[in-house]
Design a protein around this motif. Structure first.
Motif, PDB file in Angstrom:
ATOM      1  N   ASN A   1      29.814  -3.344   6.008  1.00 22.23           N
ATOM      2  CA  ASN A   1      30.824  -4.396   5.894  1.00 22.23           C
ATOM      3  C   ASN A   1      30.490  -5.603   6.763  1.00 22.23           C
ATOM      4  N   SER A   2      29.974  -5.362   7.975  1.00 19.86           N
ATOM      5  CA  SER A   2      29.776  -6.482   8.901  1.00 19.86           C
ATOM      6  C   SER A   2      28.536  -7.305   8.567  1.00 19.86           C
ATOM      7  N   ALA A   3      27.480  -6.651   8.073  1.00 20.50           N
ATOM      8  CA  ALA A   3      26.215  -7.368   7.852  1.00 20.50           C
ATOM      9  C   ALA A   3      25.833  -7.484   6.377  1.00 20.50           C
ATOM     10  N   TYR A   4      26.383  -6.615   5.527  1.00 21.63           N
ATOM     11  CA  TYR A   4      25.884  -6.544   4.148  1.00 21.63           C
ATOM     12  C   TYR A   4      26.985  -6.737   3.105  1.00 21.63           C
ATOM     13  N   ASP A   5      28.039  -7.463   3.487  1.00 25.10           N
ATOM     14  CA  ASP A   5      29.076  -7.893   2.541  1.00 25.10           C
ATOM     15  C   ASP A   5      29.638  -6.753   1.698  1.00 25.10           C
ATOM     16  N   GLY A   6      29.638  -5.551   2.251  1.00 21.40           N
ATOM     17  CA  GLY A   6      30.189  -4.415   1.537  1.00 21.40           C
ATOM     18  C   GLY A   6      29.246  -3.766   0.536  1.00 21.40           C
ATOM     19  N   PHE A   7      28.017  -4.279   0.421  1.00 16.66           N
ATOM     20  CA  PHE A   7      27.050  -3.711  -0.527  1.00 16.66           C
ATOM     21  C   PHE A   7      26.469  -2.414   0.040  1.00 16.66           C
ATOM     22  N   GLN A   8      26.774  -1.291  -0.596  1.00 13.46           N
ATOM     23  CA  GLN A   8      26.163  -0.015  -0.209  1.00 13.46           C
ATOM     24  C   GLN A   8      24.664  -0.054  -0.500  1.00 13.46           C
ATOM     25  N   CYS A   9      23.903   0.731   0.247  1.00  7.76           N
ATOM     26  CA  CYS A   9      22.454   0.846  -0.008  1.00  7.76           C
ATOM     27  C   CYS A   9      22.232   2.058  -0.915  1.00  7.76           C
ATOM     28  N   MET A  10      21.993   1.806  -2.191  1.00  8.01           N
ATOM     29  CA  MET A  10      21.886   2.868  -3.189  1.00  8.01           C
ATOM     30  C   MET A  10      20.448   3.089  -3.671  1.00  8.01           C
ATOM     31  N   ASN A  11      19.559   2.178  -3.321  1.00  5.67           N
ATOM     32  CA  ASN A  11      18.163   2.253  -3.786  1.00  5.67           C
ATOM     33  C   ASN A  11      17.238   2.002  -2.609  1.00  5.67           C
ATOM     34  N   LEU A  12      16.171   2.792  -2.526  1.00  8.28           N
ATOM     35  CA  LEU A  12      15.221   2.631  -1.425  1.00  8.28           C
ATOM     36  C   LEU A  12      13.823   2.409  -1.965  1.00  8.28           C
ATOM     37  N   LEU A  13      13.104   1.524  -1.283  1.00  2.70           N
ATOM     38  CA  LEU A  13      11.705   1.251  -1.578  1.00  2.70           C
ATOM     39  C   LEU A  13      10.901   1.456  -0.301  1.00  2.70           C
ATOM     40  N   PHE A  14       9.764   2.148  -0.428  1.00  8.95           N
ATOM     41  CA  PHE A  14       8.851   2.340   0.699  1.00  8.95           C
ATOM     42  C   PHE A  14       7.506   1.728   0.338  1.00  8.95           C
ATOM     43  N   PHE A  15       6.866   1.115   1.342  1.00  6.18           N
ATOM     44  CA  PHE A  15       5.556   0.496   1.129  1.00  6.18           C
ATOM     45  C   PHE A  15       4.632   0.920   2.264  1.00  6.18           C
ATOM     46  N   ALA A  16       3.468   1.455   1.906  1.00  8.04           N
ATOM     47  CA  ALA A  16       2.507   1.900   2.922  1.00  8.04           C
ATOM     48  C   ALA A  16       1.101   1.642   2.429  1.00  8.04           C
TER      49      ALA A  16
ATOM     50  N   PRO B   1      15.733   8.226  -7.888  1.00  6.41           N
ATOM     51  CA  PRO B   1      14.654   8.434  -6.921  1.00  6.41           C
ATOM     52  C   PRO B   1      14.249   7.137  -6.227  1.00  6.41           C
ATOM     53  N   ALA B   2      13.948   7.242  -4.942  1.00 10.27           N
ATOM     54  CA  ALA B   2      13.344   6.118  -4.228  1.00 10.27           C
ATOM     55  C   ALA B   2      11.901   5.973  -4.694  1.00 10.27           C
ATOM     56  N   LYS B   3      11.325   4.797  -4.474  1.00  6.92           N
ATOM     57  CA  LYS B   3       9.928   4.555  -4.851  1.00  6.92           C
ATOM     58  C   LYS B   3       9.092   4.353  -3.594  1.00  6.92           C
ATOM     59  N   LEU B   4       7.949   5.014  -3.541  1.00 11.31           N
ATOM     60  CA  LEU B   4       6.945   4.757  -2.515  1.00 11.31           C
ATOM     61  C   LEU B   4       5.740   4.105  -3.179  1.00 11.31           C
ATOM     62  N   TYR B   5       5.475   2.855  -2.824  1.00 12.59           N
ATOM     63  CA  TYR B   5       4.252   2.177  -3.247  1.00 12.59           C
ATOM     64  C   TYR B   5       3.201   2.444  -2.168  1.00 12.59           C
ATOM     65  N   TYR B   6       2.161   3.165  -2.543  1.00 14.02           N
ATOM     66  CA  TYR B   6       1.144   3.597  -1.567  1.00 14.02           C
ATOM     67  C   TYR B   6      -0.197   2.992  -1.935  1.00 14.02           C
ATOM     68  N   GLY B   7      -0.674   2.091  -1.096  1.00 10.17           N
ATOM     69  CA  GLY B   7      -1.933   1.402  -1.349  1.00 10.17           C
ATOM     70  C   GLY B   7      -3.098   2.061  -0.631  1.00 10.17           C
ATOM     71  N   VAL B   8      -4.120   2.427  -1.404  1.00 15.96           N
ATOM     72  CA  VAL B   8      -5.343   3.007  -0.845  1.00 15.96           C
ATOM     73  C   VAL B   8      -6.545   2.419  -1.583  1.00 15.96           C
ATOM     74  N   ARG B   9      -7.723   2.622  -0.994  1.00 18.60           N
ATOM     75  CA  ARG B   9      -8.941   2.157  -1.646  1.00 18.60           C
ATOM     76  C   ARG B   9      -9.171   2.916  -2.946  1.00 18.60           C
ATOM     77  N   ASN B  10      -9.144   4.256  -2.842  1.00 14.99           N
ATOM     78  CA  ASN B  10      -9.321   5.103  -4.024  1.00 14.99           C
ATOM     79  C   ASN B  10      -8.777   6.493  -3.712  1.00 14.99           C
ATOM     80  N   ALA B  11      -8.946   7.416  -4.647  1.00 15.80           N
ATOM     81  CA  ALA B  11      -8.353   8.750  -4.506  1.00 15.80           C
ATOM     82  C   ALA B  11      -8.855   9.491  -3.265  1.00 15.80           C
ATOM     83  N   ASP B  12     -10.087   9.225  -2.855  1.00 11.55           N
ATOM     84  CA  ASP B  12     -10.631   9.908  -1.679  1.00 11.55           C
ATOM     85  C   ASP B  12      -9.951   9.453  -0.387  1.00 11.55           C
ATOM     86  N   ALA B  13      -9.329   8.288  -0.426  1.00 12.69           N
ATOM     87  CA  ALA B  13      -8.719   7.719   0.778  1.00 12.69           C
ATOM     88  C   ALA B  13      -7.235   8.056   0.909  1.00 12.69           C
ATOM     89  N   ARG B  14      -6.709   8.871  -0.013  1.00 13.86           N
ATOM     90  CA  ARG B  14      -5.288   9.211   0.025  1.00 13.86           C
ATOM     91  C   ARG B  14      -5.024  10.292   1.067  1.00 13.86           C
TER      92      ARG B  14
END
Length: 258
Positions: A125-140, A163-176
């Motif tokens: 209420n104080s910082a986000y105008d009453g907007f609940q956080c219903m969706n999450l995004l992760f970036f790594a 489901p939340a989304k994780l965007y995971y950046g790697v060089r290739n499959a060996d680097a995961r």
């Protein structure tokens, strides 16, 4: 000794309190990265309360390095780390099980999901105008997935309508790192992993390019109800943040752990 408890320990300045910890395991996590597990005293583990916090590690008189804890705060006897092999940290990446290291108190603000996503202390209420956080995004990118893993396994997306989304950046499959956990993240923690390979191997059929390009293509469906956690190189961080702000996310809900 320094006062222990739920207060974050010293950050970048001030006197550091060191304690001896034992290496439990040291395994290859991906090309050029090690998964290292340390047995930690309960008192030290108890001061780890926010996913994304870090410790300093050293051996003898080596220059300490800062390492984000990859395991969730609920793990009270062991801290896990994902460590990129460099010229200066061979003392850590080659540490044998049973050997001793020195570890600082837990420090850093971490990803303050309780305040900004879950609304502790009335922030919705104080910082986000009453907007609940219903969706999450992760970036790594690369080893930046370590504190993101801590946050995922802390359960921040469990119970969300989608489901939340994780965007995971790697060089290739060996680097995961943590590819063996992706299925569990989907079924147990409500996370869809979107891998973005910048230099893919010939048999890769998934997304090619950087995470920011994938985000720009996907867009953000309900930005005022979305929160994000980011950990990776500065260029990725700035590009993703610009896209999220332009889409309409509240700046306070774009979290870093440093």
């Amino acid at each position: 000794g320094a006062r222990r408890g739920l207060q974050p320990a010293m950050g970048w300045g001030g006197e550091v309190t060191w304690q001896e910890v034992a290496v439990e395991s040291n395994d290859e996590a991906a090309a050029g990265m090690r998964a290292i597990s340390l047995a930690v005293p309960a008192e030290a583990a108890g001061s780890f309360v926010v996913p994304g916090q870090f410790v300093q590690l050293k051996q003898g008189e080596t220059k300490p390095g800062f390492y984000a804890i990859a395991s969730p705060p609920s793990n009270r006897s062991r801290f896990e780390f994902l460590v990129k092999e460099t010229e200066s940290n061979g003392w850590l990446t080659s540490a044998a099980p049973g050997s001793s290291l020195s570890m600082s108190d837990v420090a850093g603000k971490g990803f303050d999901v309780e305040t900004h996503f879950e609304g502790d202390a009335g922030a919705i209420n104080s910082a986000y105008d009453g907007f609940q956080c219903m969706n999450l995004l992760f970036f790594a990118c690369g080893s930046g997935i370590a504190p993101i893993r801590s946050t995922i396994e802390h359960g921040v997306a469990v119970g969300l309508p989608k489901p939340a989304k994780l965007y995971y950046g790697v060089r290739n499959a060996d680097a995961r790192a943590y590819a063996h956990l992706f299925d569990s993240w989907r079924t147990d923690f409500n996370i869809d992993v979107i891998e973005c390979h910048s230099q893919p191997l010939p048999d890769w059929t998934g997304r090619v390019g950087y995470v920011q390009a994938s985000l720009a293509k996907d867009g953000v469906a309900v930005p005022r109800n979305t929160g994000a956690c980011l950990c990776g190189p500065k260029d990725m961080f700035l590009a993703v943040k610009d896209i999220l702000l332009a889409a309409g996310l509240f700046e306070g809900r774009i979290l870093t752990n440093f």
